[in-house]
Scaffold this active site. Sequence first.
Site, PDB file in Angstrom:
ATOM      1  CG  ASN A  35      -0.210  -0.060   2.506  1.00 16.39           C
ATOM      2  OD1 ASN A  35       0.511   0.862   2.852  1.00 16.39           O
ATOM      3  ND2 ASN A  35      -0.360  -1.167   3.238  1.00 16.39           N
ATOM      4  CG  ASP A  87      -7.070  -6.237  13.535  1.00 20.05           C
ATOM      5  OD1 ASP A  87      -6.232  -5.538  14.156  1.00 20.05           O
ATOM      6  OD2 ASP A  87      -8.101  -5.773  13.025  1.00 20.05           O
TER       7      ASP A  87
END
Length: 398
Positions: free
Chosen positions: A208, A304
């Site tokens: 990203n 996560d």
Amino acid sequence: MLASKRILLIIGGGIAAYKSLDLIRRLQEHGAQVTPVLTRAAEEFVTPLSVSALAGQKAYRDLFDLTDEAEMGHIQLSRSADLIVVAPATADMMGKMAAGLANDLASTLLMATDTPVLCAPAMNVRMWDHPATQRNLKQLQQDGIRFVGPNEGDMACGEYGAGRMSEPLEIVAAVEAHLADGPLKGKRILVTSGPTHEPIDPVRYIANRSSGAQGTAVARALAALGADVVFVTGPADVPPPQGVQVVQVETAQQMSDAVDAALPVNAGVFAAAVADWKVATASDRKLKKSRDGLPSLEFAENPDILKRVSQMGAGRPDLVVGFAAETDDVIDNATAKRARKGCDWIVANDVSPATGIMGGSENAVVLISDQGAESWPRMGKDMVAARLAQKIADALAG
Ligand code: C5P
């Protein structure tokens, strides 16, 4: 300033040892007292006489020097400093430290000490890149050893690459960051930063646009307030800050493992842009264009990290701070995210392309806590970091 700070400077046997002479002067200019120790190999590069003349005190050389033992035993010598600096830290020295060997004065001091240690590596680029050195680096970072450098550039051996020892003033900056007194002195804080790279095959990955700028600034600001910072970073565009413990990772899973290895901490700041998904079955061979049409990638969920740390029972940091990069309804989405993750604060920002925030030098954030939403004016990422670090200091003190 380093007024009245005592530095035990271990000089290893590499060509960069000549820079350690200048390092002694620079540390002294900043007010530090330097006690030098030379390895046998270091004496091939700089003489004990020049080292002791510059330091204004004896240069320690030999483990079995009985006069030394009568004056100050090696155990006491190893613990008499505020910080031990190893410069240059050669491949051999790092190997010994990682393996726990103690067969000369320098390595014995490093084994016997309970004083923090900062290494400034210096070696040929191939030696630095060698899997053994990289393995030793990881081990030493996990053992709590701090690193400054190495830098990339021309090397004395004629090659180019990573392995040049940091310049003396960079080392002084790292020493100052480490010894900084401030409201976060004695607090251990974890910061995650940068993007993660999720492999598709050996040459391709999913990533990203995170530059790591905000996370790096947060780590630097926390260190400036005296925190002992563990900085777990993905492959970022900006160099990691000086004076923090740097753990470099690529994938979300590696970041998650590095976070586990860094716990327990007083606070965790999760600024990394972790990929939510990885390719379920990354190929170990480069995917080929084929007549069979386009390859299809199957995704699997990444751990996560923020959620897991926020929701852990025993061992949860006193303060957990998450980041939220949103493109719409920033406050509502970030408030919902804070509840979903279970973290204490969310630093939310609008990363829609028009704002220029992702990869830019400024940030406009909203801090979401149990007190509601606090909007900060648009300011440099360094200013956001300084303000956040001060708030963290206040929260940990309260
Ligand atoms: O869910 P989302 O990715 O928007 O949440 C962002 C926050 O969660 C950031 O603090 C980020 O560092 C953290 N995060 C994480 N592990 C993930 C995904 C996000 O720690 N797998």
